[in-house]
Design a protein around this motif. Structure first.
Motif, short mmCIF file in Angstrom:
data_model
loop_
_atom_site.label_atom_id
_atom_site.label_comp_id
_atom_site.label_asym_id
_atom_site.label_seq_id
_atom_site.Cartn_x
_atom_site.Cartn_y
_atom_site.Cartn_z
N HIS A 171 0.87 -1.20 -0.02
CA HIS A 171 -0.05 0.10 0.01
C HIS A 171 0.95 1.22 0.01
O HIS A 171 0.91 1.82 0.91
N TYR A 172 1.37 1.58 -1.07
CA TYR A 172 2.46 2.59 -1.24
C TYR A 172 1.98 3.76 -0.92
O TYR A 172 2.81 4.76 -0.48
N ARG A 173 0.90 4.18 -1.20
CA ARG A 173 0.43 5.76 -1.13
C ARG A 173 0.52 6.10 0.37
O ARG A 173 0.93 6.99 0.54
N VAL A 174 -0.12 5.16 1.28
CA VAL A 174 -0.11 5.22 2.69
C VAL A 174 1.43 5.22 3.17
O VAL A 174 1.89 6.33 3.89
N TRP A 175 2.10 4.31 2.54
CA TRP A 175 3.48 4.03 3.29
C TRP A 175 4.46 5.53 2.64
O TRP A 175 5.10 5.64 3.52
N TYR A 176 4.41 5.72 1.54
CA TYR A 176 5.14 6.89 1.09
C TYR A 176 4.86 8.09 1.98
O TYR A 176 5.51 9.18 2.16
N LEU A 207 7.34 5.66 5.11
CA LEU A 207 8.53 5.84 4.19
C LEU A 207 8.76 7.44 3.78
O LEU A 207 9.64 7.61 3.24
N ALA A 208 8.02 8.38 4.43
CA ALA A 208 8.39 9.88 4.07
C ALA A 208 9.66 10.06 4.08
O ALA A 208 10.13 10.84 3.22
N GLY A 209 10.56 9.67 5.46
CA GLY A 209 11.76 10.06 5.50
C GLY A 209 12.58 9.53 4.42
O GLY A 209 13.32 10.48 3.85
N TYR A 210 12.42 8.31 4.03
CA TYR A 210 13.25 7.78 2.92
C TYR A 210 12.91 8.23 1.65
O TYR A 210 13.95 8.91 0.77
N VAL A 211 11.67 8.52 1.05
CA VAL A 211 11.42 9.27 -0.02
C VAL A 211 12.10 10.77 -0.03
O VAL A 211 12.67 11.19 -1.00
N ARG A 212 12.08 11.47 1.08
CA ARG A 212 12.44 12.81 1.03
C ARG A 212 14.04 12.72 1.00
O ARG A 212 14.62 13.60 0.18
N ILE A 221 6.05 17.35 -6.02
CA ILE A 221 5.64 15.91 -6.07
C ILE A 221 5.95 15.41 -4.69
O ILE A 221 4.75 14.88 -3.98
N VAL A 222 7.07 15.51 -4.10
CA VAL A 222 7.48 15.00 -2.75
C VAL A 222 6.65 15.57 -1.68
O VAL A 222 6.04 15.05 -0.67
N ASN A 223 6.77 17.00 -1.67
CA ASN A 223 6.20 17.75 -0.66
C ASN A 223 4.57 17.51 -0.59
O ASN A 223 4.04 17.62 0.37
N GLY A 224 3.85 17.46 -1.99
CA GLY A 224 2.62 17.21 -2.18
C GLY A 224 2.09 16.07 -1.53
O GLY A 224 1.18 15.91 -0.67
N HIS A 225 2.85 14.83 -1.61
CA HIS A 225 2.51 13.65 -1.15
C HIS A 225 2.67 13.58 0.40
O HIS A 225 2.04 12.80 0.98
#
Length: 113
Positions: free
Chosen positions: A44-49, A53-58, A80-84
């Motif tokens: 469930h990547y939307r919620v994970w990102y 996983l927000a720190g990793y994505v950033r 994209i990153v900040n929006g998500h």
């Protein structure tokens, strides 16, 4: 009911429109995802990102190495990153693509230099 839950799970994860993602973000402390996610899929990547996983994505996508790639637009990646991760929008597919590109770049192109 099974068809409904299958479609609801897809809509809650990948297919959530931006306006509904913002509403979901406001109600994220209630963990409404538990009503839909996990019935048919394990990822469930939307919620994970957005959360775990927000720190990793950033860390990966807002890294200077990533933002300086000639094939990326800095402001677009940042939006994209900040929006998500902060604004509750749904950029799951774009984050998938950006992470894949950047990790491939780092593993195969940068390491061979």
């Amino acid at each position: 009911m099974q068809e409904f839950t299958f479609k609801a799970e897809y809509a809650y994860d990948y297919g959530m429109p931006q306006w509904l993602a913002r509403v979901d973000h406001l109600f994220s402390p209630l963990h409404l995802e538990k009503l839909f996610l996990g019935r048919h899929k394990l990822c469930h990547y939307r919620v994970w990102y957005r959360d775990a996983l927000a720190g990793y994505v950033r860390e990966i996508l807002l890294d200077e190495r990533t933002l300086c790639r000639p094939y990326l637009e800095r402001k677009g990646v940042e939006a994209i990153v900040n929006g998500h991760t902060e604004d509750g929008l749904n950029y799951t597919s774009a984050i998938h693509k950006l992470l894949s590109l950047e990790l491939l770049q780092r593993i195969f192109m940068d390491s061979s230099s």
